[in-house]
Scaffold this motif. Structure first.
Motif, PDB file in Angstrom:
ATOM      1  N   GLU A   1      11.850  -0.449  -2.656  1.00 22.52           N
ATOM      2  CA  GLU A   1      13.121  -0.509  -1.747  1.00 22.52           C
ATOM      3  C   GLU A   1      12.899  -1.373  -0.571  1.00 22.52           C
ATOM      4  O   GLU A   1      13.584  -2.110  -0.142  1.00 22.52           O
ATOM      5  N   ALA A   2      11.754  -1.099  -0.131  1.00 25.07           N
ATOM      6  CA  ALA A   2      11.417  -2.183   1.154  1.00 25.07           C
ATOM      7  C   ALA A   2      11.297  -3.636   0.858  1.00 25.07           C
ATOM      8  O   ALA A   2      11.840  -4.334   1.427  1.00 25.07           O
ATOM      9  N   VAL A   3      10.902  -4.121  -0.241  1.00 24.04           N
ATOM     10  CA  VAL A   3      10.943  -5.350  -0.775  1.00 24.04           C
ATOM     11  C   VAL A   3      12.401  -5.724  -0.855  1.00 24.04           C
ATOM     12  O   VAL A   3      12.751  -6.831  -0.230  1.00 24.04           O
ATOM     13  N   ARG A   4      13.266  -5.110  -1.573  1.00 22.95           N
ATOM     14  CA  ARG A   4      14.783  -5.357  -1.676  1.00 22.95           C
ATOM     15  C   ARG A   4      15.451  -5.410  -0.469  1.00 22.95           C
ATOM     16  O   ARG A   4      16.195  -6.570  -0.047  1.00 22.95           O
ATOM     17  N   LEU A   5      15.013  -4.651   0.628  1.00 17.53           N
ATOM     18  CA  LEU A   5      15.711  -4.467   1.934  1.00 17.53           C
ATOM     19  C   LEU A   5      15.399  -5.767   2.813  1.00 17.53           C
ATOM     20  O   LEU A   5      16.038  -5.814   3.649  1.00 17.53           O
ATOM     21  N   SER A   6      14.082  -6.353   2.570  1.00 13.95           N
ATOM     22  CA  SER A   6      13.734  -7.386   3.472  1.00 13.95           C
ATOM     23  C   SER A   6      14.595  -8.562   3.171  1.00 13.95           C
ATOM     24  O   SER A   6      14.710  -9.515   4.134  1.00 13.95           O
ATOM     25  N   GLU A   7      15.541  -8.644   2.048  1.00 13.29           N
ATOM     26  CA  GLU A   7      16.476  -9.490   2.057  1.00 13.29           C
ATOM     27  C   GLU A   7      17.345  -9.782   2.835  1.00 13.29           C
ATOM     28  O   GLU A   7      18.051 -10.631   3.305  1.00 13.29           O
ATOM     29  N   ARG A   8      17.624  -8.470   3.840  1.00  8.88           N
ATOM     30  CA  ARG A   8      18.721  -8.483   5.069  1.00  8.88           C
ATOM     31  C   ARG A   8      18.297  -9.027   5.991  1.00  8.88           C
ATOM     32  O   ARG A   8      19.112  -8.844   7.289  1.00  8.88           O
ATOM     33  N   GLY A   9      16.950  -9.385   6.060  1.00  6.54           N
ATOM     34  CA  GLY A   9      16.765 -10.270   7.237  1.00  6.54           C
ATOM     35  C   GLY A   9      16.353  -9.389   8.714  1.00  6.54           C
ATOM     36  O   GLY A   9      16.725  -9.744   9.686  1.00  6.54           O
ATOM     37  N   PRO A  10      15.618  -8.365   8.409  1.00  7.07           N
ATOM     38  CA  PRO A  10      15.083  -7.305   9.501  1.00  7.07           C
ATOM     39  C   PRO A  10      14.557  -8.233  10.594  1.00  7.07           C
ATOM     40  O   PRO A  10      13.773  -9.305  10.407  1.00  7.07           O
ATOM     41  N   ASP A  11      14.636  -7.821  12.016  1.00 10.40           N
ATOM     42  CA  ASP A  11      13.849  -8.620  13.097  1.00 10.40           C
ATOM     43  C   ASP A  11      12.432  -7.948  13.195  1.00 10.40           C
ATOM     44  O   ASP A  11      11.552  -8.754  13.853  1.00 10.40           O
ATOM     45  N   VAL A  12      12.161  -6.857  12.631  1.00  4.68           N
ATOM     46  CA  VAL A  12      11.047  -6.349  12.633  1.00  4.68           C
ATOM     47  C   VAL A  12      10.774  -5.044  11.410  1.00  4.68           C
ATOM     48  O   VAL A  12      11.883  -4.560  11.207  1.00  4.68           O
ATOM     49  N   ILE A  13       9.651  -4.918  11.151  1.00  9.36           N
ATOM     50  CA  ILE A  13       9.505  -4.040   9.811  1.00  9.36           C
ATOM     51  C   ILE A  13       8.198  -2.965  10.221  1.00  9.36           C
ATOM     52  O   ILE A  13       7.303  -3.316  10.816  1.00  9.36           O
TER      53      ILE A  13
END
Length: 225
Positions: free
Chosen positions: A37-49
């Motif tokens: 799910e983290a890989v998938r949500l990284s598509e959303r362009g987070p500013d920090v993880i």
């Protein structure tokens, strides 16, 4: 615009605590409870993880390795313990920082803010889509599979872009032609068939294990969901 923070941890109470803390401070929070799910949500362009190291399906190190070539934002590992060898592995995977559990919320908040201040000087967000091992970078107009560039021609990428941004929707070749070449294109829709054939050949040569562009017989084509 609110800065986006992706929180990935399989412990729901930790995600809830971090969500509450960062939401109160004006962040837009994306929540993931697994590595996939983290890989998938990284598509959303987070500013920090904020990325938990120990997750059952895909650990944080593997998540980091999978997304680091395509995601430029700071990645801060959350871990129950850390020694020098752990840090070396984390930094080699592409991480930027470590925070050891249990952590001070004030310290974590300060670290996030410090990374974001540094990032603002040079980071540029990319528009991405992750589809298994396939990564489409709409900003750079590139497609890669398993980390290797597929090397699509301009119109081939245009077709991938058109279909992948509408996954599951079926388009006939006339609609694809209009969307890619425009209504004033100097040709006919039969070129769509040849371009899709070339795309499939290139993806297969790069090691694709499935068809990303599916034929819907008698109707047209769609991007597989």
């Amino acid at each position: 615009m609110a800065e986006k923070i992706l929180i990935a941890d399989d412990e729901s109470d930790i995600v809830s605590m971090l969500d509450s803390y960062f939401t109160r401070r004006g962040y837009l929070v994306l929540k993931a409870y697994s590595g996939a799910e983290a890989v998938r949500l990284s598509e959303r362009g987070p500013d920090v993880i904020l990325l938990d190291v120990s997750m059952p399906d895909m650990d944080g190190l593997e998540v980091c390795r999978r997304i680091r070539s395509y995601v430029s934002c700071p990645i801060i590992f959350l871990t129950a313990r850390v020694d020098d060898s752990d840090k070396i592995k984390g930094f080699a995977a592409g991480g930027d920082d470590y925070v050891v559990k249990p952590f001070s919320m004030a310290e974590l908040g300060a670290r996030v803010a410090a990374h974001l201040r540094r990032e603002k000087r040079h980071a540029a967000a990319a528009e991405l889509r992750f589809d298994g091992d396939l990564v489409i970078n709409y900003s750079d107009r590139t497609v890669s599979l398993g980390g290797q560039d597929v090397g699509l021609a301009r119109k081939e990428f245009d077709i991938v872009e058109f279909l992948s941004q509408n996954p599951g929707l079926v388009f006939d070749k006339e609609r694809i032609y209009e969307g890619v070449w425009g209504i004033d294109g100097e040709g006919d829709s039969t070129v769509v068939v040849e371009h899709i054939r070339r795309i499939r050949v290139k993806l297969a040569a790069a090691g694709a294990q499935r068809q990303y562009i599916e034929t819907v017989w008698g109707v047209g084509y769609k991007w597989a969901k």
